[in-house]
Design a protein around this motif. Structure first.
Motif, short mmCIF file in Angstrom:
data_model
loop_
_atom_site.label_atom_id
_atom_site.label_comp_id
_atom_site.label_asym_id
_atom_site.label_seq_id
_atom_site.Cartn_x
_atom_site.Cartn_y
_atom_site.Cartn_z
N ASP A 1 0.84 -1.20 0.00
CA ASP A 1 0.00 0.00 0.00
C ASP A 1 0.88 1.25 0.00
N THR A 2 0.63 2.16 -0.94
CA THR A 2 1.49 3.34 -1.10
C THR A 2 1.41 4.30 0.10
N ASP A 3 0.25 4.44 0.72
CA ASP A 3 0.15 5.31 1.90
C ASP A 3 0.97 4.74 3.06
N LYS A 4 0.88 3.43 3.23
CA LYS A 4 1.63 2.79 4.31
C LYS A 4 3.13 2.81 4.05
N THR A 5 3.54 2.67 2.78
CA THR A 5 4.98 2.72 2.49
C THR A 5 5.51 4.14 2.68
N GLN A 6 4.67 5.14 2.46
CA GLN A 6 5.11 6.52 2.73
C GLN A 6 5.41 6.69 4.22
N ASN A 7 4.52 6.17 5.07
CA ASN A 7 4.75 6.23 6.52
C ASN A 7 6.01 5.46 6.90
N LEU A 8 6.19 4.28 6.30
CA LEU A 8 7.39 3.49 6.56
C LEU A 8 8.65 4.23 6.12
N ALA A 9 8.61 4.80 4.93
CA ALA A 9 9.78 5.53 4.41
C ALA A 9 10.11 6.72 5.31
N ASP A 10 9.10 7.43 5.76
CA ASP A 10 9.34 8.57 6.66
C ASP A 10 9.99 8.09 7.96
N SER A 11 9.49 7.00 8.51
CA SER A 11 10.06 6.45 9.75
C SER A 11 11.47 5.92 9.52
N LEU A 12 11.68 5.27 8.38
CA LEU A 12 13.02 4.77 8.06
C LEU A 12 14.00 5.94 7.87
N ASN A 13 13.54 7.04 7.28
CA ASN A 13 14.41 8.21 7.16
C ASN A 13 14.74 8.81 8.52
N GLY A 14 13.79 8.77 9.44
CA GLY A 14 14.07 9.21 10.81
C GLY A 14 15.11 8.31 11.47
N LEU A 15 14.97 7.01 11.25
CA LEU A 15 15.94 6.05 11.78
C LEU A 15 17.31 6.29 11.15
N LEU A 16 17.32 6.54 9.85
CA LEU A 16 18.57 6.81 9.14
C LEU A 16 19.29 8.01 9.74
N ALA A 17 18.56 9.06 10.05
CA ALA A 17 19.16 10.25 10.67
C ALA A 17 19.82 9.89 12.00
N ASN A 18 19.14 9.09 12.80
CA ASN A 18 19.69 8.68 14.10
C ASN A 18 20.94 7.84 13.92
N TYR A 19 20.92 6.93 12.95
CA TYR A 19 22.09 6.11 12.68
C TYR A 19 23.28 6.96 12.21
N GLN A 20 23.02 7.94 11.37
CA GLN A 20 24.11 8.77 10.85
C GLN A 20 24.78 9.57 11.97
N ILE A 21 23.99 10.14 12.85
CA ILE A 21 24.58 10.91 13.97
C ILE A 21 25.31 9.96 14.92
N PHE A 22 24.70 8.82 15.21
CA PHE A 22 25.34 7.82 16.07
C PHE A 22 26.67 7.37 15.45
N TYR A 23 26.66 7.11 14.16
CA TYR A 23 27.88 6.70 13.45
C TYR A 23 28.99 7.74 13.63
N MET A 24 28.68 9.01 13.41
CA MET A 24 29.71 10.04 13.54
C MET A 24 30.18 10.18 14.99
N ASN A 25 29.26 10.01 15.93
CA ASN A 25 29.66 10.04 17.34
C ASN A 25 30.68 8.93 17.62
N VAL A 26 30.38 7.73 17.16
CA VAL A 26 31.27 6.59 17.42
C VAL A 26 32.61 6.78 16.72
N ARG A 27 32.60 7.36 15.51
CA ARG A 27 33.88 7.68 14.85
C ARG A 27 34.70 8.61 15.75
N GLY A 28 34.03 9.60 16.30
CA GLY A 28 34.71 10.52 17.20
C GLY A 28 35.26 9.83 18.45
N TYR A 29 34.49 8.91 19.01
CA TYR A 29 34.97 8.17 20.18
C TYR A 29 36.22 7.37 19.79
#
Length: 157
Positions: free
Chosen positions: A9-37
């Motif tokens: 369903d296209t409406d449901k995949t839009q919600n999933l994609a939005d949530s996955l993009n939110g998760l992606l943002a968290n992973y990217q910041i976490f990744y850079m933090n760990v690089r810094g550590y």
């Protein structure tokens, strides 16, 4: 109710994609933090933590790519700007962390946020009959729960 090219369903995949993009943002910041550590760690446990942090950021980088590719598989575009990541991430940017216990505490806290987001995505994926996203989230959660236990043990918790 329209379907996308993989039959979801296209409406449901839009919600999933939005949530996955939110998760992606968290992973990217976490990744850079760990690089810094990894780069800035000092002290008695330098060798152990330096290697552990490299192992962790290598794994995070793989997951970043998998999440972005899942967004594409759902027929949407992954976020790819650090300004977007900073604006949307619940994982805070950490600067100049050199103390091992502080770094590990931040890692445990960040994993808690990722796991919560992944549980939400698991539920959304179930509602959308999206087995691909559900399987990915389930795998991440199982692996990261064990990782959190190990990092918490290091902290004596």
């Amino acid at each position: 109710m329209g379907k996308n090219f993989i039959g979801l369903d296209t409406d449901k995949t839009q919600n999933l994609a939005d949530s996955l993009n939110g998760l992606l943002a968290n992973y990217q910041i976490f990744y850079m933090n760990v690089r810094g550590y990894h780069w800035n760690i000092k002290g008695d446990n330098f060798f152990e933590l330096h290697a552990k942090f490299e192992e962790l950021y290598d794994d995070l980088l793989l997951k970043i790519d998998e999440i972005a590719e899942r967004v594409l598989t759902l027929g949407h575009r992954p976020s790819h700007a650090y300004s977007t990541y900073i604006e949307t991430s619940d994982v805070p940017e950490r600067k100049d962390v050199a103390d091992g216990k502080d770094a590990v505490s931040n890692i445990v806290e960040s994993f808690g946020k990722l796991i919560a987001k992944q549980r939400d995505l698991l539920s959304l994926a179930g509602e959308a009959d999206d087995e691909g996203t559900a399987a990915l989230m389930s795998d991440y959660i199982a692996q990261q729960e064990k990782t959190v236990w190990m990092y918490r043990s290091y902290l004596g918790q």
